[in-house]
Design a protein around this motif. Sequence first.
Motif, PDB file in Angstrom:
ATOM      1  N   LEU A 162      40.590  45.691  44.956  1.00 15.53           N
ATOM      2  CA  LEU A 162      40.225  46.521  43.692  1.00 15.53           C
ATOM      3  C   LEU A 162      38.828  45.758  43.501  1.00 15.53           C
ATOM      4  O   LEU A 162      38.194  46.157  42.397  1.00 15.53           O
ATOM      5  N   SER A 175      42.270  32.590  27.787  1.00 11.29           N
ATOM      6  CA  SER A 175      41.879  33.922  27.182  1.00 11.29           C
ATOM      7  C   SER A 175      41.698  35.078  27.954  1.00 11.29           C
ATOM      8  O   SER A 175      42.185  36.320  27.556  1.00 11.29           O
ATOM      9  N   TRP A 176      41.470  34.588  29.298  1.00 11.95           N
ATOM     10  CA  TRP A 176      41.430  35.927  30.151  1.00 11.95           C
ATOM     11  C   TRP A 176      42.872  36.534  30.609  1.00 11.95           C
ATOM     12  O   TRP A 176      42.943  37.770  30.485  1.00 11.95           O
ATOM     13  N   HIS A 194      43.854  38.394  27.591  1.00 10.48           N
ATOM     14  CA  HIS A 194      43.111  39.554  27.367  1.00 10.48           C
ATOM     15  C   HIS A 194      44.014  40.572  28.476  1.00 10.48           C
ATOM     16  O   HIS A 194      43.972  41.705  28.111  1.00 10.48           O
ATOM     17  N   HIS A 195      44.078  40.323  29.829  1.00 13.71           N
ATOM     18  CA  HIS A 195      44.534  41.270  30.395  1.00 13.71           C
ATOM     19  C   HIS A 195      46.235  41.668  30.223  1.00 13.71           C
ATOM     20  O   HIS A 195      46.668  42.843  30.152  1.00 13.71           O
ATOM     21  N   ARG A 235      52.488  40.772  32.526  1.00 13.21           N
ATOM     22  CA  ARG A 235      51.141  40.844  33.167  1.00 13.21           C
ATOM     23  C   ARG A 235      50.573  39.337  33.501  1.00 13.21           C
ATOM     24  O   ARG A 235      49.792  39.211  34.341  1.00 13.21           O
ATOM     25  N   ALA A 237      48.664  52.148  42.794  1.00 14.94           N
ATOM     26  CA  ALA A 237      49.584  51.020  42.799  1.00 14.94           C
ATOM     27  C   ALA A 237      50.281  50.769  41.736  1.00 14.94           C
ATOM     28  O   ALA A 237      50.342  51.592  41.038  1.00 14.94           O
ATOM     29  N   LEU A 238      50.691  49.608  41.392  1.00 11.63           N
ATOM     30  CA  LEU A 238      51.718  49.090  40.279  1.00 11.63           C
ATOM     31  C   LEU A 238      51.300  49.903  38.987  1.00 11.63           C
ATOM     32  O   LEU A 238      52.207  50.452  38.141  1.00 11.63           O
ATOM     33  N   TYR A 255      48.231  37.892  41.816  1.00 13.94           N
ATOM     34  CA  TYR A 255      47.075  38.836  42.164  1.00 13.94           C
ATOM     35  C   TYR A 255      45.894  38.251  42.645  1.00 13.94           C
ATOM     36  O   TYR A 255      45.205  38.786  43.096  1.00 13.94           O
ATOM     37  N   ARG A 256      45.703  36.736  42.228  1.00 12.39           N
ATOM     38  CA  ARG A 256      44.622  36.239  42.310  1.00 12.39           C
ATOM     39  C   ARG A 256      44.979  34.839  42.991  1.00 12.39           C
ATOM     40  O   ARG A 256      46.250  34.865  43.605  1.00 12.39           O
ATOM     41  N   ASP A 293      44.269  41.136  44.753  1.00 12.22           N
ATOM     42  CA  ASP A 293      43.293  41.919  43.838  1.00 12.22           C
ATOM     43  C   ASP A 293      41.875  42.380  44.602  1.00 12.22           C
ATOM     44  O   ASP A 293      41.316  43.202  44.134  1.00 12.22           O
ATOM     45  N   LYS A 298      35.615  31.463  38.900  1.00 17.99           N
ATOM     46  CA  LYS A 298      35.487  32.038  37.791  1.00 17.99           C
ATOM     47  C   LYS A 298      35.502  31.267  36.405  1.00 17.99           C
ATOM     48  O   LYS A 298      34.655  31.684  35.734  1.00 17.99           O
ATOM     49  N   ASN A 333      39.133  29.191  29.101  1.00 15.58           N
ATOM     50  CA  ASN A 333      38.706  30.658  29.461  1.00 15.58           C
ATOM     51  C   ASN A 333      39.811  31.413  30.251  1.00 15.58           C
ATOM     52  O   ASN A 333      39.909  32.684  29.951  1.00 15.58           O
ATOM     53  N   LYS A 386      45.830  43.964  26.943  1.00 17.85           N
ATOM     54  CA  LYS A 386      45.059  45.275  27.705  1.00 17.85           C
ATOM     55  C   LYS A 386      46.116  46.252  28.262  1.00 17.85           C
ATOM     56  O   LYS A 386      46.424  47.400  28.211  1.00 17.85           O
ATOM     57  N   SER A 426      48.573  47.847  47.843  1.00 22.93           N
ATOM     58  CA  SER A 426      49.983  47.176  47.474  1.00 22.93           C
ATOM     59  C   SER A 426      51.029  48.353  47.529  1.00 22.93           C
ATOM     60  O   SER A 426      51.349  48.824  48.511  1.00 22.93           O
ATOM     61  N   VAL A 427      51.671  48.418  46.304  1.00 26.57           N
ATOM     62  CA  VAL A 427      52.989  49.120  46.510  1.00 26.57           C
ATOM     63  C   VAL A 427      52.718  50.649  46.832  1.00 26.57           C
ATOM     64  O   VAL A 427      53.444  51.428  47.542  1.00 26.57           O
TER      65      VAL A 427
HETATM   66  C1  LIG Z   1      51.404  44.874  42.562  1.00 24.14           C
HETATM   67  C2  LIG Z   1      50.321  46.227  42.885  1.00 24.14           C
HETATM   68  O1  LIG Z   1      50.803  47.330  43.115  1.00 24.14           O
HETATM   69  S1  LIG Z   1      48.742  46.252  42.656  1.00 24.14           S
HETATM   70  C3  LIG Z   1      48.285  44.856  41.383  1.00 24.14           C
HETATM   71  C4  LIG Z   1      46.723  45.217  41.191  1.00 24.14           C
HETATM   72  N1  LIG Z   1      46.269  44.353  40.575  1.00 24.14           N
HETATM   73  C5  LIG Z   1      46.001  44.767  39.191  1.00 24.14           C
HETATM   74  O2  LIG Z   1      46.533  45.983  38.624  1.00 24.14           O
HETATM   75  C6  LIG Z   1      45.235  43.856  38.608  1.00 24.14           C
HETATM   76  C7  LIG Z   1      44.441  43.962  37.270  1.00 24.14           C
HETATM   77  N2  LIG Z   1      43.202  43.561  37.619  1.00 24.14           N
HETATM   78  C8  LIG Z   1      42.318  43.849  37.018  1.00 24.14           C
HETATM   79  O3  LIG Z   1      42.335  44.945  36.300  1.00 24.14           O
HETATM   80  C9  LIG Z   1      40.698  43.388  37.332  1.00 24.14           C
HETATM   81  O4  LIG Z   1      40.247  43.361  36.118  1.00 24.14           O
HETATM   82  C10 LIG Z   1      40.095  44.237  38.292  1.00 24.14           C
HETATM   83  C11 LIG Z   1      40.719  43.798  39.630  1.00 24.14           C
HETATM   84  C12 LIG Z   1      39.992  45.672  38.318  1.00 24.14           C
HETATM   85  C13 LIG Z   1      38.793  43.750  38.449  1.00 24.14           C
HETATM   86  O5  LIG Z   1      38.639  42.320  38.423  1.00 24.14           O
HETATM   87  P1  LIG Z   1      37.302  41.552  38.118  1.00 24.14           P
HETATM   88  O6  LIG Z   1      36.076  42.149  38.484  1.00 24.14           O
HETATM   89  O7  LIG Z   1      37.575  39.831  38.254  1.00 24.14           O
HETATM   90  O8  LIG Z   1      37.308  41.495  36.351  1.00 24.14           O
HETATM   91  P2  LIG Z   1      38.175  40.593  35.515  1.00 24.14           P
HETATM   92  O9  LIG Z   1      39.260  40.567  35.828  1.00 24.14           O
HETATM   93  O10 LIG Z   1      37.444  39.431  35.096  1.00 24.14           O
HETATM   94  O11 LIG Z   1      38.161  41.469  34.342  1.00 24.14           O
HETATM   95  C14 LIG Z   1      37.198  41.834  33.294  1.00 24.14           C
HETATM   96  C15 LIG Z   1      37.707  41.704  32.103  1.00 24.14           C
HETATM   97  O12 LIG Z   1      38.226  40.680  31.456  1.00 24.14           O
HETATM   98  C16 LIG Z   1      37.415  40.247  30.460  1.00 24.14           C
HETATM   99  N3  LIG Z   1      37.254  38.856  30.411  1.00 24.14           N
HETATM  100  C17 LIG Z   1      36.499  38.107  31.504  1.00 24.14           C
HETATM  101  N4  LIG Z   1      36.294  36.678  31.148  1.00 24.14           N
HETATM  102  C18 LIG Z   1      37.247  36.509  29.935  1.00 24.14           C
HETATM  103  C19 LIG Z   1      37.523  35.660  29.277  1.00 24.14           C
HETATM  104  N5  LIG Z   1      37.460  34.286  29.607  1.00 24.14           N
HETATM  105  N6  LIG Z   1      38.403  35.688  27.948  1.00 24.14           N
HETATM  106  C20 LIG Z   1      38.793  37.088  27.993  1.00 24.14           C
HETATM  107  N7  LIG Z   1      38.553  38.091  28.644  1.00 24.14           N
HETATM  108  C21 LIG Z   1      37.607  37.822  29.604  1.00 24.14           C
HETATM  109  C22 LIG Z   1      35.991  40.926  30.568  1.00 24.14           C
HETATM  110  O13 LIG Z   1      35.642  41.102  29.243  1.00 24.14           O
HETATM  111  C23 LIG Z   1      36.670  42.215  31.189  1.00 24.14           C
HETATM  112  O14 LIG Z   1      37.360  42.982  30.105  1.00 24.14           O
HETATM  113  P3  LIG Z   1      37.356  44.739  29.827  1.00 24.14           P
HETATM  114  O15 LIG Z   1      38.043  44.841  31.486  1.00 24.14           O
HETATM  115  O16 LIG Z   1      38.534  45.074  29.003  1.00 24.14           O
HETATM  116  O17 LIG Z   1      36.083  45.264  30.086  1.00 24.14           O
END
Ligand SMILES: CC(=O)SCCNC(=O)CCNC(=O)[C@H](O)C(C)(C)COP(=O)(O)OP(=O)(O)OC[C@H]1O[C@@H](n2cnc3c(N)ncnc32)[C@H](O)[C@@H]1OP(=O)(O)O
Length: 320
Positions: free
Chosen positions: A306, A213-214, A217-218, A181, A46-47, A188-189, A303, A197, A210, A221, A126-127
């Motif tokens: 995944l 901050s989440w 973070h993403h 992102r 995917a993306l 995605y959510r 999402d 959450k 939160n 990252k 997805s894509v």
């Molecule tokens: C369009 C297309 O083609 S596809 C698009 C596909 N989607 C993506 O690419 C989405 C990206 N999503 C992800 O990467 C997600 O993390 C998934 C789907 C892999 C997993 O989702 P979840 O199990 O819900 O995990 P979540 O999103 O909470 O991620 C956990 C991370 O968030 C961090 N986190 C959780 N809560 C918080 C917070 N309150 N503040 C800061 N960071 C946080 C965790 O520490 C963890 O960090 P790490 O990944 O660096 O170890």
Amino acid sequence: MENKITSITLQNFTTESGVFYASLNLSFQVFGLALHTAPIVLVNHALTGNSQVVGDNGWWNDLIGANKTIDTNKYTILAFNVPGNGFDDVIIENYSDFTTRDIARIFIEVIRFLKIERLYAIIGGSVGGGIAWELVALEPTITQKLIPIATDWKSTDWLIANCFLQEQILKNSSKPIEDARIHAMLCYRTPESFTAKFQRTTNEELAIFNVESWLSHHGKKLQKRFQISSYKMMNQLLKTIDITRNSDSFKEITSRIEADIHIIGINSDLFFTANENKATYEELKKYKNNVTYQEIVSIHGHDAFLIEYKQLHNLLQDIF
Ligand SMILES: CC(=O)SCCNC(=O)CCNC(=O)[C@H](O)C(C)(C)COP(=O)(O)OP(=O)(O)OC[C@H]1O[C@@H](n2cnc3c(N)ncnc32)[C@H](O)[C@@H]1OP(=O)(O)O
């Protein structure tokens, strides 16, 4: 398991939009049983994914591996890098030259180069699932099974609109990848996923919510591991999925497809809605008897492909 990335150079490739590339590289990885010794499963990323579907940092480790849903003791797993995804040395500067169909055409050339007559399955979310649709539209006998997950045969206006916003952010923001992102994560959510959450909790240290901050973070990252040219390219592909563009009607194209089509939608997906997927299924069902529609039930939206691995396992186990 083999982790080596192999690269192949295609000569003289002209995109659907008429742009000529004297050479274009495509790289891939093979996992599980060696090529030509077992049924082959093509996995489309995917993306922000890549050919590393399993192993260290494998993005579908929960689904694919030894004794897993797609068993690497039983199948050969083939995974391409979409040219320009940034995982290999290929950089595509002029992303608007390309559509999803071009990527499918490139994949087909390499599948033929590898002397693969017929795949067992093409699966992608997805894509990646959009590329899978384009592949079978172009080569109706290329696979026994098509498994498009959280995707459809076309990008809707809603999706195109969000890709447009993504492109604007990528072009104009001072922190393009981070900001794009953050917006993308909202798509995605779902509101329900965020409520479950975060419950309006705050990060005391940073004095922010939160959910904020989440999202940061993403954003950060992705910024660390992804290139802007890759993001623009993949975003362009996401918005150009359409097996009927400059082509025959949906019915004519899909009537030719020999593969069993197993559509998997997500009830809460905002990008490729369950209703759009059901409409695709209902249409196909009128003239095909080898199509199924199944749904992942989740609050997490797009999402979920995944996240909801137990459900994916249940939906896929009979196929694999
Ligand atoms: C369009 C297309 O083609 S596809 C698009 C596909 N989607 C993506 O690419 C989405 C990206 N999503 C992800 O990467 C997600 O993390 C998934 C789907 C892999 C997993 O989702 P979840 O199990 O819900 O995990 P979540 O999103 O909470 O991620 C956990 C991370 O968030 C961090 N986190 C959780 N809560 C918080 C917070 N309150 N503040 C800061 N960071 C946080 C965790 O520490 C963890 O960090 P790490 O990944 O660096 O170890």
